[in-house]
Design a protein around this motif. Structure first.
Motif, mmCIF file in Angstrom:
data_model
loop_
_atom_site.group_PDB
_atom_site.id
_atom_site.type_symbol
_atom_site.label_atom_id
_atom_site.label_comp_id
_atom_site.label_asym_id
_atom_site.label_seq_id
_atom_site.Cartn_x
_atom_site.Cartn_y
_atom_site.Cartn_z
ATOM 1 N N PRO A 9 0.828 -1.218 0.000
ATOM 2 C CA PRO A 9 0.000 0.000 0.000
ATOM 3 C C PRO A 9 0.857 1.261 0.000
ATOM 4 C CG PRO A 9 -0.345 -1.285 2.028
ATOM 5 C CD PRO A 9 0.548 -2.096 1.145
ATOM 6 N N ILE A 10 1.994 1.189 0.685
ATOM 7 C CA ILE A 10 3.006 2.244 0.598
ATOM 8 C C ILE A 10 4.327 1.516 0.404
ATOM 9 C CG2 ILE A 10 4.169 4.157 1.778
ATOM 10 C CD1 ILE A 10 1.671 4.435 3.549
ATOM 11 N N GLN A 11 5.008 1.812 -0.696
ATOM 12 C CA GLN A 11 6.313 1.173 -0.879
ATOM 13 C C GLN A 11 7.277 1.794 0.127
ATOM 14 O OE1 GLN A 11 7.409 1.622 -5.021
ATOM 15 N NE2 GLN A 11 6.404 -0.326 -5.538
ATOM 16 N N ALA A 12 7.807 0.964 1.000
ATOM 17 C CA ALA A 12 8.667 1.490 2.064
ATOM 18 C C ALA A 12 10.101 1.566 1.562
ATOM 19 C CB ALA A 12 8.536 0.621 3.298
ATOM 20 N N ARG A 13 10.728 0.411 1.361
ATOM 21 C CA ARG A 13 12.106 0.418 0.863
ATOM 22 C C ARG A 13 12.183 1.019 -0.536
ATOM 23 N NH1 ARG A 13 16.189 -4.089 1.758
ATOM 24 N NH2 ARG A 13 17.412 -2.262 1.255
ATOM 25 N N GLY A 14 11.068 1.004 -1.237
ATOM 26 C CA GLY A 14 11.008 1.611 -2.575
ATOM 27 C C GLY A 14 11.018 3.132 -2.531
ATOM 28 N N GLY A 15 11.023 3.718 -1.312
ATOM 29 C CA GLY A 15 11.144 5.179 -1.227
ATOM 30 C C GLY A 15 9.929 5.880 -0.644
ATOM 31 N N VAL A 16 9.179 5.171 0.223
ATOM 32 C CA VAL A 16 7.975 5.749 0.854
ATOM 33 C C VAL A 16 7.082 6.355 -0.240
ATOM 34 C CG1 VAL A 16 7.063 7.154 2.758
ATOM 35 C CG2 VAL A 16 9.383 6.239 2.911
ATOM 36 N N ARG A 17 6.642 5.497 -1.135
ATOM 37 C CA ARG A 17 5.769 5.927 -2.234
ATOM 38 C C ARG A 17 4.356 5.413 -1.941
ATOM 39 N NH1 ARG A 17 8.653 5.205 -7.906
ATOM 40 N NH2 ARG A 17 8.352 2.983 -7.563
ATOM 41 N N ILE A 18 3.450 6.351 -1.843
ATOM 42 C CA ILE A 18 2.085 6.041 -1.391
ATOM 43 C C ILE A 18 1.186 5.767 -2.594
ATOM 44 C CG2 ILE A 18 0.110 6.903 -0.073
ATOM 45 C CD1 ILE A 18 2.184 8.825 1.326
#
Ligand SMILES: Cc1ncc(COP(=O)(O)O)c(C=O)c1O
Length: 453
Positions: free
Chosen positions: A231-240
């Motif tokens: 739902p939010i890419q964390a390691r991907g760069g905090v992309r919501i």
């Protein structure tokens, strides 16, 4: 006077100090060289941690803005987890998870199902996030009857071979590319107009078109049965994930009989201010993966789904088709039960409140840089990303890495995120005091401007 856990940074040596350096040179002699990054100015070796503080081998005290990979939402060594593990360790340290199970496993699963949206939820436990992802992918394969998987660029789902097939980043995949199974299609992660990295190919409507195409055409290994997304890419760069996209994706998946797996290993269990982050971004998953926060610091993960999905597995005939030696480990289950009591209580609200304070402070301190589009600050609850931008509005490669290094030198632990390391990722414990929040805001603002934003 504040006690260890609520302290501001106290550096008593250079960072890293002689103790950490000595440990680094010993480690260099015994660990495979790709595992721990060792350099003159990195890393510090941990000796002790409580609350939001970590003490290193030289006695330096740090404020932890990483939550140790997002795990320590309750803080390091939360008393309720320490007590539960101590009690459990006096009775039963190891059991036979899928044969003669420890009673602690039953209590954990009951608490977990009670928290999730499915009253008839069923669980497969694991010890790592990657394992929960693998369990989810197997479950979705069985439930859908189809081999193809849709995943997303920037997605991080783990590095075991089964989970790596859906993790997107090329650097992780390349060494074993030919070992990764076929049938996985990565779509662009949707970016709304105005957010960093937005381009024609990742506009939400363009991604939905690509999804429609994939659902109609299938993958190189057959029709699509699974869709896995954070739902939010964390390691991907905090992309919501944009909410309308989440809704549209869920609808399309339902219409095509595709099982939606929400990887909430980073976002779930209070981190983003709610038990699950999926509803907030319009996702209505069929399977949820949890980990990190779940074990309170012990290795524990879970794949959870309602019966209609999970009963795609046959009943056990005496030999489980998916299990492992440490499944349902009693210490981890006891820790998890203590964590879940907090998740059912005030932990999500606390993460929301501390996250809001952190976000308020950062947006105020970085207002000029944000207005000049040199920085983007975003997040939900206690998952916050500060992205450093170039003159075209794209992430500046390596800028998050450099900012994290400056923070380390000032006594704050933080990690970079994003495929090119352009983002500073903050996922601190919810026990941060307001003095720690204020100090973190100052330090992050200083680090970000120190690397040119
Ligand atoms: C969203 C997500 N999924 C899966 C994983 C893999 O978990 P683990 O490292 O415990 O295998 C991670 C780890 O960071 C993650 O952030």
């Amino acid at each position: 006077m504040d006690s260890f856990g609520a302290l501001l940074p106290r550096l008593v040596t250079e960072v890293p100090g002689p103790g950490s350096r000595a440990l680094a040179s010993r480690l260099r002699r015994v660990e495979s060289r790709n595992v721990t990054f060792l350099a003159d100015d990195f890393p510090v070796f941990w000796e002790e941690a409580r609350g939001a503080n970590v003490r290193d081998a030289d006695g330096n005290v740090f404020v932890d803005l990483t939550g140790a990979f997002g795990v320590a939402l309750l803080g390091h060594g939360p008393p309720e987890v320490v007590d539960a593990v101590a009690r459990q360790s006096r009775r039963l340290i190891h059991g036979m998870g899928d044969v003669h199970p420890p009673s602690a496993k039953v209590r954990l699963l009951e608490a977990l199902v009670a928290l999730l949206p499915w009253p008839d939820g069923r669980v497969i436990l694991g010890t790592s996030g990657s394992e929960a992802v693998e369990a989810a992918l197997k479950t979705a394969r069985l439930a859908s009857g189809r081999p193809g998987v849709v995943a997303f660029e920037g997605g991080y789902h783990g590095l075991t071979v089964g989970s790596l097939a859906v993790t997107a980043r090329t650097t992780f995949r390349k060494p074993v590319l030919e070992r990764l199974y076929p049938g996985v299609a990565h779509l662009p992660f949707p970016r709304e107009e105005g957010v960093p990295g937005a381009a024609d190919h990742n506009r939400p409507d363009a991604v939905l078109e690509a999804l429609d195409h994939r659902l109609a055409r299938g993958t190189d290994d057959g029709p699509v049965g699974t869709l896995i997304i954070e739902p939010i890419q964390a390691r991907g760069g905090v992309r919501i994930l944009p909410r309308d996209f989440g809704r549209a994706l869920t609808e399309r998946a339902r219409a095509h009989g595709v099982v939606v797996v929400a990887d909430e290993i980073y976002t779930g269990l209070g981190r983003c201010g709610a038990v699950l982050a999926s509803p907030e971004v319009g996702l209505d998953p069929d399977v949820v993966c949890l980990g990190k926060v779940l074990g309170g610091g012990l290795p524990l993960s879970a794949c959870v789904a309602p019966r209609r999905i999970m009963d795609a597995w046959p009943p056990s005939g005496g030999e489980a088709l998916h299990t492992s030696t440490f499944l349902g480990h009693p210490l981890a289950c006891a820790a998890g039960e203590a964590v879940l009591a907090r998740v059912a209580g005030d932990l999500p609200e606390r993460a929301e409140a501390v996250g809001a304070a952190l976000m308020r402070g950062l947006t105020a301190r970085l207002a000029d840089a944000v207005a000049a589009e040199r920085v983007d600050v975003r997040g939900r609850g206690l998952l916050v990303g500060v992205e450093l931008l170039d003159e075209h509005g794209s992430g500046r490669p390596g800028a998050g890495v450099a900012a994290a290094q400056r923070l380390l030198e000032r006594g704050f632990l933080a990690l970079p995120a994003g495929d090119t390391g352009a983002v500073l990722e903050l996922s601190p414990p919810a026990v941060l005091t307001s003095a720690q929040v204020d100090a973190a805001v100052d330090a992050v603002a200083e680090a970000v401007s120190g690397v040119g934003a």
